[in-house]
Enzyme design. Sequence first.
Site, PDB file in Angstrom:
ATOM      1  N   LYS A 129      35.521 -31.053  43.292  1.00 30.28           N
ATOM      2  CA  LYS A 129      35.082 -31.744  44.543  1.00 30.28           C
ATOM      3  C   LYS A 129      34.441 -31.152  45.354  1.00 30.28           C
ATOM      4  O   LYS A 129      34.441 -30.043  45.902  1.00 30.28           O
ATOM      5  CB  LYS A 129      36.024 -32.614  45.270  1.00 30.28           C
ATOM      6  CG  LYS A 129      35.653 -33.766  46.003  1.00 30.28           C
ATOM      7  CD  LYS A 129      36.853 -34.479  46.630  1.00 30.28           C
ATOM      8  CE  LYS A 129      36.450 -35.609  47.730  1.00 30.28           C
ATOM      9  NZ  LYS A 129      37.542 -36.374  47.944  1.00 30.28           N
ATOM     10  N   SER A 178      37.629 -41.484  47.254  1.00 31.90           N
ATOM     11  CA  SER A 178      36.098 -40.539  47.429  1.00 31.90           C
ATOM     12  C   SER A 178      35.821 -39.589  46.459  1.00 31.90           C
ATOM     13  O   SER A 178      34.971 -39.283  46.504  1.00 31.90           O
ATOM     14  CB  SER A 178      36.273 -40.003  48.721  1.00 31.90           C
ATOM     15  OG  SER A 178      37.236 -38.848  48.886  1.00 31.90           O
ATOM     16  N   SER A 198      42.095 -40.918  48.054  1.00 30.89           N
ATOM     17  CA  SER A 198      41.015 -40.528  47.139  1.00 30.89           C
ATOM     18  C   SER A 198      41.077 -39.614  45.875  1.00 30.89           C
ATOM     19  O   SER A 198      40.279 -39.508  45.245  1.00 30.89           O
ATOM     20  CB  SER A 198      40.187 -39.563  48.272  1.00 30.89           C
ATOM     21  OG  SER A 198      39.750 -40.568  49.222  1.00 30.89           O
TER      22      SER A 198
END
Length: 466
Positions: free
Chosen positions: A80, A158, A182
């Site tokens: 990420k 997310s 997330s």
Amino acid sequence: MDEILDSGATRLRDAFLARTLSPVEVTRAYLERIAARNEHLHAYLDVYAEGALRQAEASEKRFASGLPVGLLEGIPLALKDLIHIAGHRTTAGSTVHAQRGPSDRTATVAARLMGAGAVALGKANLVEFAYGGWGTNAGLKSPHNPWDMRVPRSAGGSSSGSGVAVAAGLAAAAIGTDTGGSVRIPSAFCGLTGLKTTQGRVSNHGFELVSHTLDTVGPMAWTAEDAALLLQAMHGPDPLDAATLAHAPEDFLSRLREPIDGLRIAVAPDHVLGNVEPCIAAAVVEAVQVLLSLGCLRHDPAFANVDFLADQAETGIIISSEAHAAHGHLLTGTPPAGDAASRGRLLSGAGISAPRYATALVERARRGREFARIFERTDLLVLPTLPITAQPLDSLDENDLSPSRLTRFVGYYGLCAIALPCGLSPQGLPMSVQLVAPAFHEGLLLRAGAAFQSVTDFHRRRPTLD
């Protein structure tokens, strides 16, 4: 090759150890897939083609030489884009950082993964500043859920790009972060296994925090075994993150196949299951039957008084305050256009007073002590990960908190949880069951997940990308 690229980290590791595949050919195959699919799916913001091949070549030499190899030797991962890697930019999913120079530091989690031999394919897309559950990013393009190639659908946030990268076969596994869901939300939308760790299990040093109180790092993969493999490599005390120092390393792999008979499970009550899509409720009920067939014991009274909505507002106070403190200064003046929804949530933190924020932290500690009593009577809570399946991107209401309705409480109370695929909806979209355990019981979650997956095949289903 296509079959093994879609099979996950553990199978790749086995093939490398048996010398039936080489890290270089596998990494090259993933890079070719990324080149062919990423323009449509928007999973990656940056791809490290040259660096990944160099890492793969080093792994191949270690296998060929007979030297000791790392736990993740040669396995290609997506990280990420909150996680710093020296020599590469970190955007945090924001147009504000699109022209940012290369970082001069490497996050502990990235250093440990690559130190274990993992190949970093690149940085995965995400919600701007990691603040949102739907997975959208108007500034840098929203990732598209690969389970529907005709209608662009939410991948969940997310860690949206991380979920898409694995589900679309653009990485063997990925690393996400979880504040209020997330890791679990995109794992659920994308048909993956996602582990939300306890804060202090994995170092938070070296990534862009949205909430220093709630943020955690966790693996996103096809199976609980894959997740255990990644967690094994990246967890443990880190002098650069004081929260990790009180917790000794564990061996998550050696106990993974231990039976789970005798575990007490508490299943979400009817008022929870009645407020999710009927197909999801039915799938969770079936998942419970699987757990019972494995010897678990049902003890629902522990779950009777849990109100999942009661803590949404308090969680929002903490996240908004801390997100604004970390990133609000970047949005003063006339910043580049970006994601209005994420920025609106972040900027709302400016209106929260210091006393209100402090009260929220005190209240969290009090409620956490009360909630912990539930686990005196049960070992695992069982509930849907999400109340809905992946929604079309053009129909989303960014003010709708549905994605985090059943996930936020885990971070708020400092617990850990795992999202497990448990079927496909009538539309062919993934559904997910969530198991929740007390703090630092990730090993228990991984055992339960592995046991569930030993008698089901939901984790073997893949999207059709033609």
